[in-house]
Design a protein around this motif. Structure first.
Motif, PDB file in Angstrom:
ATOM      1  N   MET A   1      -0.549   8.110  -3.844  1.00 10.42           N
ATOM      2  CA  MET A   1      -1.186   9.186  -3.101  1.00 10.42           C
ATOM      3  C   MET A   1      -2.276   8.616  -2.211  1.00 10.42           C
ATOM      4  O   MET A   1      -3.010   7.716  -2.618  1.00 10.42           O
ATOM      5  CB  MET A   1      -1.808  10.220  -4.038  1.00 10.42           C
ATOM      6  CG  MET A   1      -2.338  11.449  -3.297  1.00 10.42           C
ATOM      7  SD  MET A   1      -3.381  12.483  -4.350  1.00 10.42           S
ATOM      8  CE  MET A   1      -4.878  11.520  -4.343  1.00 10.42           C
ATOM      9  N   THR A   2      -2.358   9.128  -0.995  1.00  7.04           N
ATOM     10  CA  THR A   2      -3.413   8.750  -0.056  1.00  7.04           C
ATOM     11  C   THR A   2      -3.934  10.015   0.612  1.00  7.04           C
ATOM     12  O   THR A   2      -3.178  10.958   0.866  1.00  7.04           O
ATOM     13  CB  THR A   2      -2.885   7.757   0.993  1.00  7.04           C
ATOM     14  OG1 THR A   2      -2.628   6.507   0.367  1.00  7.04           O
ATOM     15  CG2 THR A   2      -3.901   7.534   2.105  1.00  7.04           C
ATOM     16  N   VAL A   3      -5.238  10.011   0.897  1.00  8.54           N
ATOM     17  CA  VAL A   3      -5.882  11.140   1.565  1.00  8.54           C
ATOM     18  C   VAL A   3      -6.338  10.698   2.948  1.00  8.54           C
ATOM     19  O   VAL A   3      -7.032   9.679   3.096  1.00  8.54           O
ATOM     20  CB  VAL A   3      -7.099  11.634   0.756  1.00  8.54           C
ATOM     21  CG1 VAL A   3      -7.774  12.805   1.469  1.00  8.54           C
ATOM     22  CG2 VAL A   3      -6.670  12.036  -0.655  1.00  8.54           C
ATOM     23  N   VAL A   4      -5.944  11.458   3.965  1.00  7.56           N
ATOM     24  CA  VAL A   4      -6.395  11.211   5.336  1.00  7.56           C
ATOM     25  C   VAL A   4      -7.386  12.303   5.715  1.00  7.56           C
ATOM     26  O   VAL A   4      -7.035  13.490   5.747  1.00  7.56           O
ATOM     27  CB  VAL A   4      -5.227  11.211   6.336  1.00  7.56           C
ATOM     28  CG1 VAL A   4      -5.751  10.931   7.755  1.00  7.56           C
ATOM     29  CG2 VAL A   4      -4.178  10.175   5.939  1.00  7.56           C
TER      30      VAL A   4
ATOM     31  N   ALA B   1       2.700  11.385  11.815  1.00  8.21           N
ATOM     32  CA  ALA B   1       3.519  10.176  11.769  1.00  8.21           C
ATOM     33  C   ALA B   1       3.584   9.614  10.355  1.00  8.21           C
ATOM     34  O   ALA B   1       4.654   9.213   9.873  1.00  8.21           O
ATOM     35  CB  ALA B   1       2.956   9.128  12.729  1.00  8.21           C
ATOM     36  N   ALA B   2       2.445   9.590   9.660  1.00  7.87           N
ATOM     37  CA  ALA B   2       2.441   9.111   8.274  1.00  7.87           C
ATOM     38  C   ALA B   2       3.252  10.030   7.377  1.00  7.87           C
ATOM     39  O   ALA B   2       3.923   9.568   6.439  1.00  7.87           O
ATOM     40  CB  ALA B   2       1.007   9.008   7.777  1.00  7.87           C
ATOM     41  N   ALA B   3       3.215  11.341   7.654  1.00  6.85           N
ATOM     42  CA  ALA B   3       3.956  12.303   6.838  1.00  6.85           C
ATOM     43  C   ALA B   3       5.454  12.023   6.882  1.00  6.85           C
ATOM     44  O   ALA B   3       6.153  12.151   5.867  1.00  6.85           O
ATOM     45  CB  ALA B   3       3.669  13.722   7.322  1.00  6.85           C
TER      46      ALA B   3
ATOM     47  N   VAL C   1       1.541   3.612   5.179  1.00  3.08           N
ATOM     48  CA  VAL C   1       2.357   4.170   4.099  1.00  3.08           C
ATOM     49  C   VAL C   1       2.978   3.053   3.262  1.00  3.08           C
ATOM     50  O   VAL C   1       3.033   3.141   2.033  1.00  3.08           O
ATOM     51  CB  VAL C   1       3.432   5.113   4.664  1.00  3.08           C
ATOM     52  CG1 VAL C   1       4.357   5.606   3.551  1.00  3.08           C
ATOM     53  CG2 VAL C   1       2.773   6.297   5.368  1.00  3.08           C
ATOM     54  N   ALA C   2       3.434   2.006   3.910  1.00  2.00           N
ATOM     55  CA  ALA C   2       3.997   0.882   3.159  1.00  2.00           C
ATOM     56  C   ALA C   2       2.955   0.281   2.224  1.00  2.00           C
ATOM     57  O   ALA C   2       3.254  -0.074   1.082  1.00  2.00           O
ATOM     58  CB  ALA C   2       4.521  -0.182   4.127  1.00  2.00           C
ATOM     59  N   SER C   3       1.722   0.181   2.692  1.00  2.00           N
ATOM     60  CA  SER C   3       0.650  -0.376   1.872  1.00  2.00           C
ATOM     61  C   SER C   3       0.277   0.572   0.744  1.00  2.00           C
ATOM     62  O   SER C   3       0.114   0.153  -0.408  1.00  2.00           O
ATOM     63  CB  SER C   3      -0.576  -0.660   2.750  1.00  2.00           C
ATOM     64  OG  SER C   3      -1.625  -1.217   2.012  1.00  2.00           O
ATOM     65  N   ALA C   4       0.157   1.861   1.056  1.00  2.00           N
ATOM     66  CA  ALA C   4      -0.262   2.844   0.049  1.00  2.00           C
ATOM     67  C   ALA C   4       0.785   3.045  -1.033  1.00  2.00           C
ATOM     68  O   ALA C   4       0.449   3.365  -2.176  1.00  2.00           O
ATOM     69  CB  ALA C   4      -0.570   4.173   0.724  1.00  2.00           C
TER      70      ALA C   4
END
Length: 496
Positions: A368-371, A293-295, A265-268
């Motif tokens: 925004m990132t997609v998992v 956890a990322a959420a 998350v820090a990177s994204a």
């Protein structure tokens, strides 16, 4: 039409700049072309002094540069202060490249009964056009890596300023030109033009022999096609877009979920998700807790200010389109903000969602990132192989997963220019061994880099002197090696 400096946070029009037309571009190109003999005659050490003087001039103006760039980009003073230092550091790196000398790639073959005397070296390709990036107002703009590497090669530079930070561009130009004068060079070794028409004219001008570009796929492809459709096609070194997939293996997810989630998350979210190496697609095992956890980290992100209105609108549209893909859902959003701010978003879905839309394989510039979650190793490998060309590909794995990791690395190497292990792709170190490039659409020339010492080779071309009289040889090819260069002589590499 004029180009306006606009406050990224308020939308206020700050200052107006005149756009250049074809005539102004032509004049700039002629001025630049006339300086080629001067830059060549200065030799590597003379150009090294030029770059170091430019770096000193940038450092002396750091506070002013960062303050204006913050108004135009909203990237924050700490980030921008560091970026000025990175930019001056790039100039100093290329001064080291020049002093070391191997960039000339000197090769000497003595004459014998079957071949003539052959002496090969690299020379400057000619005037270089550079297009500034929106998201790096210093490191990939007027005084950035393209300019530094071109000047190091001996090429005068004409920069097309980015419309989102024109005042920053002008102030940077002033610093570079002050450094040039301090080093005894004409200020016009670097020039600047504004406006879209000027950019197209620059790429098409017959005196321009190469172009460096960082920007969008549509804009880059248009200019690439202009460069290749010329009567004399020229190299177009474009960095266009990158998804930067990040893979988490089952072992890594089981042992390091919290650590990976926080780092991801820090990177994204770094720079409001506007880094060219942002991890935009994450492939993680189904049934784990990485998404949750990322959420939690995404929910803590504040409202984000993007670089400009067009970028903000494209992000909102792109995010909405991805949320509408069957099987994809929003799992977390950041804090809501005001009218000129956007909300960070974390999306997730099964890996089968890739079958529903190719949008998931395209970069969405912003926070925004997609998992996507996979069930089997084969699914993971197939999804990774389906990604387009990237600047980076990242792998988080555990030692006991050696076979799976080796299988993934084989695919990663085919799809990206830099492979990252158990870390995160944001942060592109400037050094001798860096590679910032990859298969299309990451770049248009995947055999080159725009960051690091090897970037100089984009703006050089080899020339062989065959049976040349000694008095006509350039210093680099003379028997007495006056520049004390490393050289390859009859196949043997010799240090001075």
């Amino acid at each position: 039409m004029p180009v306006w400096s606009i406050d990224a946070r308020s939308g206020e029009h700050r200052r107006e700049f005149a756009a250049a037309g074809a005539e102004e571009v032509d004049l700039a190109c002629r001025r630049a072309h006339a300086l080629l003999p001067l830059l060549e005659g200065a030799g590597p050490l003379g150009r090294a002094a030029l770059l170091k003087a430019m770096a000193d001039a940038l450092d002396a103006r750091t506070d002013t540069l960062a303050a204006v760039a913050d108004a135009e980009t909203a990237l924050g003073l700490p980030r921008l202060t560091g970026e000025v230092a990175r930019t001056s550091g790039q100039l100093r790196l290329f001064a080291e490249v020049l002093a070391e000398g191997s960039f000339l790639d000197v090769r000497l073959d003595s004459a014998d009964e079957v071949k003539p005397d052959l002496r090969r070296m690299n020379i400057a390709t000619g005037v270089v056009g550079v297009f500034s990036a929106s998201n790096f107002p210093f490191a990939f703009s007027v005084g950035g890596g393209d300019t530094a590497s071109a000047l190091a090669a001996g090429c005068p530079v004409i920069v097309k300023a980015h419309s989102l930070h024109p005042e920053t561009s002008e102030l940077t130009l002033a610093a570079l030109q002050e450094g040039a004068r301090t080093a005894g060079f004409p200020a016009e070794v670097v020039q600047l033009v504004h406006g879209r028409e000027a950019g197209t004219a620059l790429v098409g001008h017959p005196l321009v022999k190469a172009v460096g570009f960082t920007g969008s796929i549509p804009g880059g492809r248009f200019l690439h096609d202009v460069a290749k459709a010329r009567p004399e096609p020229i190299p177009f070194y474009g960095e266009l877009g990158s998804l930067n997939p990040l893979v988490v293996t089952p072992g890594a997810a089981a042992r390091r979920t919290e650590e990976i989630a926080a780092g991801l998350v820090a990177s994204a979210a770094l720079g409001a998700g506007q880094f060219c190496v942002k991890p935009g697609l994450v492939l993680a095992p189904a049934g784990g807790t990485l998404v949750e956890a990322a959420a939690r980290h995404f929910a803590e992100l504040g409202p984000q200010v993007l670089l400009g209105d067009g970028i903000r609108e494209s992000f909102e549209t792109g995010a909405d389109e991805r949320e509408a893909i069957p099987g994809v859902r929003v799992v977390a959003t950041g804090q809501a903000g005001g009218e000129r701010q956007v909300t960070a978003r974390l999306l997730t879905g099964p890996i089968s969602a890739l079958d529903a839309s190719e949008l998931l394989l395209e970069e969405c510039f912003g926070p925004m990132t997609v998992v996507l979650t996979y069930d089997t190793e084969d699914e993971l490998v197939q999804a990774l192989a389906a990604t387009p060309g990237n600047l980076t590909a990242t792998l988080h794995s555990e030692p006991e997963e050696e076979k799976l990791a080796a299988r993934l690395v084989t695919v990663m190497r085919d799809r990206a220019g830099r492979l990252v292990f158990d870390a995160y792709p944001t942060g592109v170190a400037v050094g001798w061994a860096q590679q910032h490039g990859g298969p299309y659409p990451a770049t248009t020339e995947p055999s080159t880099t725009s960051v690091g010492a090897a970037a100089i080779f984009r703006f050089l071309r080899p020339v062989v002197y065959q049976n040349c009289p000694a008095h006509l040889l350039p210093e680099a090819l003379r028997d007495d090696n006056p520049w004390r260069l490393p050289r390859r002589v009859n196949g043997a590499f010799l240090l001075p």
